[in-house]
Design an enzyme around this catalytic site. Structure first.
Site, PDB file in Angstrom:
ATOM      1  N   CYS A 155     -55.551 143.570  -2.330  1.00 31.74           N
ATOM      2  CA  CYS A 155     -55.736 142.092  -1.579  1.00 31.74           C
ATOM      3  C   CYS A 155     -54.443 141.396  -2.367  1.00 31.74           C
ATOM      4  CB  CYS A 155     -56.989 141.445  -2.184  1.00 31.74           C
ATOM      5  SG  CYS A 155     -58.475 142.254  -1.626  1.00 31.74           S
ATOM      6  N   HIS A 290     -56.379 132.342  -5.203  1.00 36.14           N
ATOM      7  CA  HIS A 290     -57.041 133.521  -4.491  1.00 36.14           C
ATOM      8  C   HIS A 290     -58.258 133.283  -3.789  1.00 36.14           C
ATOM      9  CE1 HIS A 290     -57.119 137.649  -3.586  1.00 36.14           C
ATOM     10  NE2 HIS A 290     -58.198 138.053  -4.157  1.00 36.14           N
ATOM     11  N   GLU A 301     -60.709 133.484 -11.956  1.00 35.81           N
ATOM     12  CA  GLU A 301     -59.576 132.626 -11.556  1.00 35.81           C
ATOM     13  C   GLU A 301     -59.666 131.095 -12.289  1.00 35.81           C
ATOM     14  OE1 GLU A 301     -56.592 131.834  -7.787  1.00 35.81           O
ATOM     15  OE2 GLU A 301     -58.601 132.609  -7.500  1.00 35.81           O
ATOM     16  N   LYS A 320     -59.285 130.654   2.242  1.00 37.34           N
ATOM     17  CA  LYS A 320     -60.117 131.478   2.499  1.00 37.34           C
ATOM     18  C   LYS A 320     -61.460 131.088   3.108  1.00 37.34           C
ATOM     19  CE  LYS A 320     -58.361 135.483  -0.118  1.00 37.34           C
ATOM     20  NZ  LYS A 320     -57.438 134.816  -0.999  1.00 37.34           N
ATOM     21  N   HIS A 325     -61.458 136.337   4.283  1.00 35.26           N
ATOM     22  CA  HIS A 325     -60.372 137.318   3.500  1.00 35.26           C
ATOM     23  C   HIS A 325     -59.869 138.598   3.966  1.00 35.26           C
ATOM     24  CE1 HIS A 325     -58.600 139.055  -0.005  1.00 35.26           C
ATOM     25  NE2 HIS A 325     -59.510 139.366  -0.737  1.00 35.26           N
ATOM     26  N   PHE A 383     -58.610 144.227  -6.082  1.00 39.79           N
ATOM     27  CA  PHE A 383     -59.332 145.444  -6.506  1.00 39.79           C
ATOM     28  C   PHE A 383     -58.134 146.420  -7.181  1.00 39.79           C
ATOM     29  CE2 PHE A 383     -63.130 145.675  -3.696  1.00 39.79           C
ATOM     30  CZ  PHE A 383     -63.779 144.444  -3.997  1.00 39.79           C
TER      31      PHE A 383
END
Length: 396
Positions: A155, A290, A301, A320, A325, A383
């Protein structure tokens, strides 16, 4: 930017985007301001590549690469980049990444093998599946013979790709780069895997930083930016949306899917990006987060943003809530949204979020907010513990 040679600066002169909320920069921006339907799977319904690709060409490209071609075409049109001057082909680069690559083509051919046997598997399977096929197709389509590279950091891919493209321009290796990310991984197997790991929102609502956040809404699409050396872009009369002034990349080295506790890796990455840009935390006017709408990611975050900027810090938004996503395309889409926020003098809302988690002490933008554009940091955390940040500022 540390890689800058002889004061070279990196301008964003073209924006191309293919997203469920809109195809093209204008439609995409309008989509960011419009509440989406509640769908855990946010697809580009009725996708038709024919405006950009002949039928035979389209058959030879996976869906993710088709998206990339469309986004690149949109970016080039937006930049009004001349076909010949002022850039030599060998100094035109492509950095377009993907988190997974041709997942749809792979899954389809596995089905063919199981049902019809090995002789029926398409000889095009490898070029359809390979992650570098989007970047390769772009370079061949427009005859760009400079560096042609693919980044795959889950991502964080889109952000890392834009950063890599900016460094190619700043260092003097290239004068112009098409940079971004593309993704089309919404296959039955991948959806099942995401659902079984409890990453997807069962409600179909992406609500970053909300007290009721329950997972992300998986999406697809592509975004590509034209990055040019600023002085040359000015000489040719290009519209400059933004300047890329800082980049950073690091790793949590903690867990294959979970962020480091307290967002320590994310905080370090933001600080590195600010240092690279020569920008103080107090100068940042917007954080494009993010913000995936998962409990762990958003909590980490938010903690990282508080660590770097204090409470409440600058306005924070996550697109998002609208886009879902899109994995390897997400960071590039978010870079496009930052450039458009400069152009429209508006920070898009974190759609779907109406009750910010009381444990989160940041200033989450929940309704479109007018602003005086200033330096902005855009975050991607993936990830594998891959972290990426960009610092963009309005055109000088």
């Amino acid at each position: 930017m540390r890689e800058s040679l002889d004061g070279r600066r990196v301008a964003v002169t073209g924006l191309g985007v293919v997203a469920p909320c809109g195809v093209g920069a204008d439609a995409f921006w309008a989509g960011l301001l419009t509440p989406p339907d509640d769908r855990t799977e946010r697809r580009l319904e009725d996708w038709d590549p024919s405006p950009w690709l002949e039928h035979k060409e389209a058959r030879r490209l996976d869906r993710f690469a088709q998206f990339a071609i469309a986004a690149a075409a949109g970016a080039l049109d937006d930049a009004a980049l001349p076909a010949d001057a002022p850039y030599d082909d060998g100094r035109r680069g492509v950095v377009v990444g993907t988190g997974i690559g041709g997942a749809g083509s792979w899954e389809a051919q596995v089905g063919v093998l199981a049902e019809k046997g090995a002789r029926r598997v398409s000889p095009l399977t490898i070029p359809l599946v390979m992650p570098n096929s989007a970047a390769a197709a772009i370079s061949m389509r427009w005859g760009w013979r400079g560096p042609c590279e693919t980044i795959a950091t889950a991502c964080a891919t889109g952000t890392h790709s834009v950063a890599a493209g900016a460094r190619l321009v700043a260092s003097g290796r290239c004068d112009v780069v098409l940079a971004g990310g593309a993704e089309a991984t919404m296959t039955a197997t991948n959806i099942a895997a995401f659902r079984n790991m409890q990453a997807l929102s069962p409600s179909g609502v992406s609500r970053p930083f909300d007290v009721r956040r329950d997972g992300f809404c998986v999406s697809e699409g592509a975004a590509v930016l034209v990055l040019e050396e600023l002085a040359t872009a000015r000489r040719r009369g290009a519209r400059v949306y933004a300047e890329v002034v800082g980049t950073a990349s690091n790793a949590d080295a903690h867990h294959i899917t979970a962020p480091a506790p307290g967002g320590s890796g994310a905080a370090m990455c933001m600080r590195l990006a600010l240092q690279d840009a020569g920008v103080a935390p107090a100068d940042i006017g917007q954080v494009n987060a993010h913000g995936t709408s998962t409990p762990a990611n958003d909590g980490a975050e938010a903690s990282a943003i508080e660590t770097v900027f204090g409470r409440p810090g600058p306005p924070v938004t996550s697109i998002k809530g609208v886009t879902g996503h899109s994995l390897g395309a997400a960071g590039a889409m978010e870079a496009v949204s930052v450039a458009l926020s400069f152009a429209h003098r508006c920070i898009p809302p974190t759609m779907g979020t109406d009750s910010v988690d009381p444990d989160i002490g940041i200033d989450v933008v929940t309704a479109a907010r007018e602003w005086q554009p200033g330096p902005t940091i855009s975050n991607s955390f993936a990830f594998g513990g891959h972290n990426g940040c960009l610092v963009l500022q309005p055109a000088p």
